[in-house]
Design a protein around this motif. Structure first.
Motif, mmCIF file in Angstrom:
data_model
loop_
_atom_site.group_PDB
_atom_site.id
_atom_site.type_symbol
_atom_site.label_atom_id
_atom_site.label_comp_id
_atom_site.label_asym_id
_atom_site.label_seq_id
_atom_site.Cartn_x
_atom_site.Cartn_y
_atom_site.Cartn_z
ATOM 1 N N LYS A 1 0.812 -1.218 0.000
ATOM 2 C CA LYS A 1 0.000 0.000 0.000
ATOM 3 C C LYS A 1 0.848 1.272 0.000
ATOM 4 N N GLU A 2 2.142 1.141 0.314
ATOM 5 C CA GLU A 2 3.025 2.308 0.332
ATOM 6 C C GLU A 2 4.454 1.889 0.021
ATOM 7 N N ILE A 3 5.186 2.790 -0.610
ATOM 8 C CA ILE A 3 6.573 2.538 -0.998
ATOM 9 C C ILE A 3 7.401 3.769 -0.636
ATOM 10 N N LYS A 4 8.603 3.538 -0.130
ATOM 11 C CA LYS A 4 9.504 4.636 0.223
ATOM 12 C C LYS A 4 10.584 4.769 -0.840
ATOM 13 N N ILE A 5 10.629 5.915 -1.490
ATOM 14 C CA ILE A 5 11.606 6.178 -2.548
ATOM 15 C C ILE A 5 12.337 7.469 -2.227
ATOM 16 N N LEU A 6 13.654 7.381 -2.089
ATOM 17 C CA LEU A 6 14.488 8.558 -1.822
ATOM 18 C C LEU A 6 13.977 9.382 -0.646
ATOM 19 N N GLY A 7 13.549 8.690 0.400
ATOM 20 C CA GLY A 7 13.122 9.376 1.609
ATOM 21 C C GLY A 7 11.690 9.855 1.608
ATOM 22 N N ILE A 8 10.929 9.578 0.548
ATOM 23 C CA ILE A 8 9.529 9.984 0.476
ATOM 24 C C ILE A 8 8.645 8.740 0.510
ATOM 25 N N THR A 9 7.716 8.708 1.438
ATOM 26 C CA THR A 9 6.784 7.589 1.535
ATOM 27 C C THR A 9 5.555 7.899 0.684
ATOM 28 N N ILE A 10 5.378 7.122 -0.381
ATOM 29 C CA ILE A 10 4.264 7.332 -1.310
ATOM 30 C C ILE A 10 3.227 6.248 -1.057
ATOM 31 N N ASP A 11 1.978 6.647 -0.811
ATOM 32 C CA ASP A 11 0.909 5.684 -0.576
ATOM 33 C C ASP A 11 0.084 5.521 -1.845
ATOM 34 N N SER A 12 -0.737 4.489 -1.874
ATOM 35 C CA SER A 12 -1.487 4.153 -3.079
ATOM 36 C C SER A 12 -2.563 5.183 -3.422
ATOM 37 N N LEU B 1 -2.039 8.478 -2.837
ATOM 38 C CA LEU B 1 -1.297 9.728 -3.016
ATOM 39 C C LEU B 1 -1.756 10.805 -2.043
ATOM 40 N N THR B 2 -2.044 10.402 -0.805
ATOM 41 C CA THR B 2 -2.399 11.379 0.228
ATOM 42 C C THR B 2 -1.171 11.876 0.986
ATOM 43 N N TYR B 3 -0.108 11.087 0.982
ATOM 44 C CA TYR B 3 1.165 11.405 1.650
ATOM 45 C C TYR B 3 0.996 11.572 3.161
ATOM 46 N N LYS B 4 -0.052 10.976 3.707
ATOM 47 C CA LYS B 4 -0.270 11.078 5.157
ATOM 48 C C LYS B 4 0.837 10.374 5.933
ATOM 49 N N LYS B 5 1.266 9.217 5.436
ATOM 50 C CA LYS B 5 2.320 8.470 6.122
ATOM 51 C C LYS B 5 3.636 9.246 6.095
ATOM 52 N N HIS B 6 3.948 9.859 4.958
ATOM 53 C CA HIS B 6 5.194 10.633 4.850
ATOM 54 C C HIS B 6 5.191 11.795 5.834
ATOM 55 N N ILE B 7 4.087 12.518 5.906
ATOM 56 C CA ILE B 7 4.014 13.673 6.798
ATOM 57 C C ILE B 7 4.019 13.217 8.250
ATOM 58 N N SER B 8 3.426 12.068 8.521
ATOM 59 C CA SER B 8 3.482 11.521 9.874
ATOM 60 C C SER B 8 4.919 11.184 10.273
#
Length: 450
Positions: free
Chosen positions: A81-92, A94-101
């Protein structure tokens, strides 16, 4: 890969593949074909890709869809459901809630350590806290801001950013926890984090050369030279300059100065930018050039453009021995660096190398401004004339990134002021309520009716 409609981007030890299609079957065929090609290429080059460490993520707005079956080297690839690429956590989604968390946790961990040494009545100096915030916390939050800036429309994400900034703002202004976020930001002099994220996103767009409303009359931004287009390190030539205080007989004999004297200068006066080049031979001015830049250009650009035109003049004319004088040490230091990517600096270096290949002798000098050097004073007078009185089209109109930064910051402050003006006065502290009333009082300089 392009022929199959696949976007491929490789890093040091990772490969990212992006597929698009109208249905799951289309994506499945493209993905499996590309994965098989990569697996075969790895076998030929004695590289083994770890299928168990390879993950796939499906991004779609459809509520009902079939799950694609992907495999690599006979092993199934896990869908996540989510992938981390170059320090950015991208979710399926595209809300980026996990990255901001994640970045919120990092920032708050710094605050927890900081709070032990910074209390209201004792501890770290507020300026030290401000430095830590600007140098450590903001970069964590603003990393890749252009990717997730649109997520700020979600109230939950704004709330997380406000929580981070509130803690540091209170420590900077030495306020108690009862103070509001708006008051703490104002007293601490910190721009709201969501506005800072928007700033970084706009700045990234500008650096990428994408059109912005801040560019006057559809001008282009001054773009850095690509490393692919820069001079090869093997062909770098050493370029240096000497520093002199005057041009008396002793200095001329010491530095063996002979041939043509070429003075350059650039200045900005009354919002206008001018450039001048003064050529002297045997103590007499033989040529004077007055050039104009756009008002949004900087003095540094003017100094660099003056040097660029002077060097081009030496290259194109039959001047065997010449001496180039400038009072801009920062410009000469930039030209000296062979790793520079500044477009004007690269152009100057390229022409200086061409002059050396022509067998011409050129010496570069830095001379102090306004020390009585006649040629330098003459160039200073001419550039002011060019700025104030020349009515022709600008000779150089590339918009500097500093102008874009200034425009973006002005827009940010206006948004912040509008946001602050909408806060009910009963929610403001007594001192800030008084400041708010005073700042909105009509003055003879405002357009508000009396």
């Amino acid at each position: 890969m392009d022929e199959q409609g696949v976007y491929c981007q490789a890093f040091a030890d990772d490969v990212v593949l992006v597929f698009s299609g109208h249905n799951t079957q289309d994506i499945e065929i493209k993905a499996n074909t590309a994965l098989e090609q990569i697996n075969q290429w790895g076998s030929l080059n004695k590289l083994k890709f770890a299928a168990q460490k390879t993950h796939a993520m499906l991004i779609t707005r459809k509520f009902k869809y079939d799950t694609p079956h992907l495999n690599m080297g006979g092993k199934d690839i896990t869908l996540v459901k989510e992938i981390k690429i170059l320090g950015i956590t991208i979710d399926s989604k595209l809300t980026y809630k996990k990255h901001i968390s994640n970045i919120s946790k990092k920032a708050l961990n710094i605050y927890k350590q900081l709070s032990r040494a910074a209390k209201v009545s004792w501890g770290l100096n507020p300026e030290v806290i401000r430095t830590i915030y600007a140098a450590a916390v903001e970069p964590i939050v603003l990393y890749a801001a252009s990717v997730w800036a649109k997520s700020l429309e979600q109230k939950g994400i704004q709330k997380q950013l406000n929580t981070i900034q509130r803690e540091f703002a209170q420590k900077i202004c030495k306020a108690y926890k009862t103070v509001s976020l708006h008051s703490a930001l104002l007293l601490a002099g910190l721009v709201p984090l969501d506005l800072r994220v928007q700033e970084q996103a706009k700045l990234y767009e500008a650096k990428r050369g994408r059109p912005l409303e801040y560019l006057p009359d559809d001008r282009e931004i001054e773009q850095r030279i690509s490393f692919m287009d820069a001079e090869h390190p093997a062909f770098n030539k050493s370029i240096d300059y000497s520093c002199i205080d005057s041009l008396n007989l002793e200095t001329i004999q010491k530095h063996r100065i002979e041939g043509a004297f070429i003075f350059t200068d650039g200045s900005k006066i009354k919002g206008k930018v001018g450039v001048a080049i003064s050529v002297w031979e045997r103590g007499v001015e033989t040529k004077a050039m007055k050039l104009k830049l756009e008002p949004f250009c900087t003095v540094f650009q003017a100094e660099m453009y003056a040097l660029d035109r002077a060097v081009r003049h030496i290259k194109d004319k039959n001047i065997q021995k010449s001496n180039l004088f400038s009072d801009s040490k920062s410009s000469l230091d930039l030209i000296k660096r062979h790793t520079t990517t500044h477009p004007l600096a690269c152009s100057i270096r390229k022409n200086l190398i061409a002059i050396q290949k022509q067998g011409k002798a050129l010496h570069i000098f830095w001379v102090k401004a306004h020390v009585g050097v006649e040629g330098n004073e003459r160039a200073d007078h001419l550039d002011k004339e060019a700025a104030l009185y020349k009515r022709t089209k600008a000779d150089y109109d590339a918009c500097p990134i500093s102008y874009i930064k200034h425009s973006i910051r002005s827009d940010t402050l206006e948004k912040w002021q509008n946001r602050y003006g909408k806060i009910p006065q009963d929610q403001l502290p007594e001192q800030l309520s008084y400041f708010y009333q005073m700042s909105n009082r009509p003055t003879k300089f405002s357009n508000k009716p009396n």
